[in-house]
Design a protein around this motif. Structure first.
Motif, PDB file in Angstrom:
ATOM      1  N   ARG A  41      45.338 -52.276  85.055  1.00  0.00           N
ATOM      2  CA  ARG A  41      45.581 -51.719  86.394  1.00  0.00           C
ATOM      3  C   ARG A  41      45.463 -52.715  87.544  1.00  0.00           C
ATOM      4  O   ARG A  41      46.374 -52.778  88.390  1.00  0.00           O
ATOM      5  N   ASN A  91      51.896 -46.615  93.482  1.00  0.00           N
ATOM      6  CA  ASN A  91      50.521 -46.896  93.063  1.00  0.00           C
ATOM      7  C   ASN A  91      49.995 -45.801  92.133  1.00  0.00           C
ATOM      8  O   ASN A  91      49.369 -46.085  91.107  1.00  0.00           O
ATOM      9  N   THR A  92      50.258 -44.561  92.471  1.00  0.00           N
ATOM     10  CA  THR A  92      49.811 -43.448  91.646  1.00  0.00           C
ATOM     11  C   THR A  92      50.460 -43.487  90.271  1.00  0.00           C
ATOM     12  O   THR A  92      49.801 -43.259  89.254  1.00  0.00           O
ATOM     13  N   TYR A  93      51.738 -43.795  90.235  1.00  0.00           N
ATOM     14  CA  TYR A  93      52.437 -43.905  88.947  1.00  0.00           C
ATOM     15  C   TYR A  93      51.823 -45.015  88.101  1.00  0.00           C
ATOM     16  O   TYR A  93      51.598 -44.834  86.898  1.00  0.00           O
ATOM     17  N   GLY A 130      52.607 -45.521  98.023  1.00  0.00           N
ATOM     18  CA  GLY A 130      51.521 -44.699  97.504  1.00  0.00           C
ATOM     19  C   GLY A 130      51.907 -44.000  96.204  1.00  0.00           C
ATOM     20  O   GLY A 130      51.102 -43.906  95.269  1.00  0.00           O
ATOM     21  N   ILE A 131      53.127 -43.520  96.145  1.00  0.00           N
ATOM     22  CA  ILE A 131      53.609 -42.873  94.927  1.00  0.00           C
ATOM     23  C   ILE A 131      53.705 -43.890  93.800  1.00  0.00           C
ATOM     24  O   ILE A 131      53.331 -43.604  92.652  1.00  0.00           O
ATOM     25  N   VAL A 173      48.803 -46.143  88.180  1.00  0.00           N
ATOM     26  CA  VAL A 173      47.502 -45.690  87.698  1.00  0.00           C
ATOM     27  C   VAL A 173      47.686 -44.790  86.472  1.00  0.00           C
ATOM     28  O   VAL A 173      46.928 -44.873  85.513  1.00  0.00           O
ATOM     29  N   ASP A 174      48.714 -43.966  86.483  1.00  0.00           N
ATOM     30  CA  ASP A 174      48.958 -43.051  85.366  1.00  0.00           C
ATOM     31  C   ASP A 174      49.417 -43.760  84.094  1.00  0.00           C
ATOM     32  O   ASP A 174      49.125 -43.296  83.002  1.00  0.00           O
ATOM     33  N   THR A 200      54.621 -38.301  84.291  1.00  0.00           N
ATOM     34  CA  THR A 200      53.310 -38.735  83.815  1.00  0.00           C
ATOM     35  C   THR A 200      52.238 -37.657  83.909  1.00  0.00           C
ATOM     36  O   THR A 200      51.151 -37.849  83.394  1.00  0.00           O
ATOM     37  N   ASN A 201      52.530 -36.537  84.537  1.00  0.00           N
ATOM     38  CA  ASN A 201      51.560 -35.446  84.639  1.00  0.00           C
ATOM     39  C   ASN A 201      51.404 -34.818  83.254  1.00  0.00           C
ATOM     40  O   ASN A 201      52.357 -34.270  82.713  1.00  0.00           O
TER      41      ASN A 201
END
Length: 116
Positions: A42, A30-32, A27-28, A34-35, A98-99
Protein backbone atom coordinates in the motif's frame (compact mmCIF):
# COMPACT_ATOMS: atom_id res chain seq x y z
CA UNK A 1 -17.04 19.80 -23.79
CA UNK A 2 -19.78 22.19 -22.68
CA UNK A 3 -17.18 24.74 -21.57
CA UNK A 4 -15.64 24.74 -25.05
CA UNK A 5 -18.81 26.19 -26.53
CA UNK A 6 -19.89 28.44 -23.66
CA UNK A 7 -20.46 31.91 -25.02
CA UNK A 8 -22.31 33.30 -22.01
CA UNK A 9 -21.36 33.30 -18.33
CA UNK A 10 -24.28 31.17 -17.04
CA UNK A 11 -23.41 28.38 -19.49
CA UNK A 12 -19.75 28.50 -18.47
CA UNK A 13 -20.81 28.40 -14.80
CA UNK A 14 -23.03 25.38 -15.50
CA UNK A 15 -20.11 23.63 -17.20
CA UNK A 16 -17.86 24.26 -14.20
CA UNK A 17 -20.57 23.01 -11.81
CA UNK A 18 -20.86 19.75 -13.75
CA UNK A 19 -17.07 19.47 -13.68
CA UNK A 20 -17.03 20.06 -9.93
CA UNK A 21 -19.64 17.36 -9.34
CA UNK A 22 -17.37 14.84 -11.05
CA UNK A 23 -14.35 15.76 -8.92
CA UNK A 24 -12.77 13.73 -6.19
CA UNK A 25 -11.16 11.15 -8.40
CA UNK A 26 -7.88 11.12 -6.47
CA UNK A 27 -9.73 10.12 -3.30
CA UNK A 28 -11.59 7.39 -5.16
CA UNK A 29 -8.32 6.14 -6.66
CA UNK A 30 -6.74 6.05 -3.19
CA UNK A 31 -9.69 4.06 -1.88
CA UNK A 32 -9.45 1.61 -4.76
CA UNK A 33 -5.74 1.12 -4.13
CA UNK A 34 -6.43 0.41 -0.46
CA UNK A 35 -8.96 -2.24 -1.51
CA UNK A 36 -6.72 -4.05 -4.01
CA UNK A 37 -3.29 -3.93 -2.34
CA UNK A 38 -1.83 -5.70 0.64
CA UNK A 39 -0.79 -3.77 3.73
CA UNK A 40 2.86 -4.07 2.68
CA UNK A 41 2.27 -2.88 -0.91
CA UNK A 42 0.00 0.00 0.00
CA UNK A 43 2.55 2.73 0.87
CA UNK A 44 4.38 2.29 -2.43
CA UNK A 45 1.24 2.41 -4.55
CA UNK A 46 -0.23 5.36 -2.65
CA UNK A 47 3.09 7.21 -3.00
CA UNK A 48 3.15 6.55 -6.75
CA UNK A 49 -0.43 7.76 -7.13
CA UNK A 50 0.33 10.91 -5.14
CA UNK A 51 3.39 11.57 -7.29
CA UNK A 52 1.44 11.15 -10.53
CA UNK A 53 -1.33 13.44 -9.28
CA UNK A 54 1.33 16.06 -8.52
CA UNK A 55 2.89 15.64 -11.95
CA UNK A 56 -0.56 16.04 -13.50
CA UNK A 57 -1.22 19.19 -11.51
CA UNK A 58 2.09 20.64 -12.67
CA UNK A 59 1.92 19.48 -16.29
CA UNK A 60 -1.81 20.13 -16.82
CA UNK A 61 -1.59 23.91 -17.17
CA UNK A 62 1.43 23.56 -19.46
CA UNK A 63 -0.38 21.14 -21.77
CA UNK A 64 -3.56 23.21 -21.56
CA UNK A 65 -1.67 26.36 -22.54
CA UNK A 66 -0.04 24.55 -25.45
CA UNK A 67 -3.43 23.25 -26.64
CA UNK A 68 -4.90 26.74 -26.27
CA UNK A 69 -2.06 28.14 -28.40
CA UNK A 70 -2.78 25.48 -31.04
CA UNK A 71 -6.48 26.10 -31.38
CA UNK A 72 -8.01 28.21 -28.67
CA UNK A 73 -10.42 27.38 -25.91
CA UNK A 74 -12.28 24.80 -27.99
CA UNK A 75 -9.20 22.64 -28.57
CA UNK A 76 -8.12 22.81 -24.93
CA UNK A 77 -11.58 22.00 -23.55
CA UNK A 78 -12.39 19.30 -26.08
CA UNK A 79 -9.02 17.66 -25.44
CA UNK A 80 -9.77 17.58 -21.72
CA UNK A 81 -13.18 16.08 -22.49
CA UNK A 82 -11.52 13.46 -24.68
CA UNK A 83 -9.15 12.46 -21.88
CA UNK A 84 -12.15 12.16 -19.55
CA UNK A 85 -13.96 9.89 -22.02
CA UNK A 86 -10.88 7.68 -22.42
CA UNK A 87 -10.58 7.46 -18.61
CA UNK A 88 -14.24 6.52 -18.26
CA UNK A 89 -13.99 3.79 -20.91
CA UNK A 90 -10.81 2.40 -19.33
CA UNK A 91 -12.40 2.32 -15.87
CA UNK A 92 -15.62 0.77 -17.18
CA UNK A 93 -13.78 -1.97 -19.07
CA UNK A 94 -10.83 -2.82 -16.84
CA UNK A 95 -11.45 -1.82 -13.21
CA UNK A 96 -13.31 -4.50 -11.24
CA UNK A 97 -15.66 -3.98 -8.30
CA UNK A 98 -13.88 -4.24 -4.95
CA UNK A 99 -16.77 -4.06 -2.46
CA UNK A 100 -16.96 -7.60 -1.03
CA UNK A 101 -20.74 -7.59 -0.64
CA UNK A 102 -21.27 -6.46 -4.23
CA UNK A 103 -18.74 -9.00 -5.51
CA UNK A 104 -20.49 -11.79 -3.55
CA UNK A 105 -23.93 -10.71 -4.79
CA UNK A 106 -22.71 -10.62 -8.39
CA UNK A 107 -21.12 -14.07 -8.03
CA UNK A 108 -24.34 -15.48 -6.55
CA UNK A 109 -26.41 -13.96 -9.37
CA UNK A 110 -24.06 -15.41 -12.00
CA UNK A 111 -24.16 -18.85 -10.34
CA UNK A 112 -27.96 -18.75 -10.19
CA UNK A 113 -28.20 -17.67 -13.83
CA UNK A 114 -25.87 -20.44 -15.02
CA UNK A 115 -27.65 -23.08 -12.92
CA UNK A 116 -31.09 -22.15 -13.89
Amino acid sequence: ALLAYSSILPLAAAARIVNGLSGGTAGIANTYLVDVTTFEERPGYISNLTAFVGIGLAAGPIVGGWLFALGGVEVACLSAAGVSVVNFVFIFLFIKETNPSVVAANAAAEAEASAG
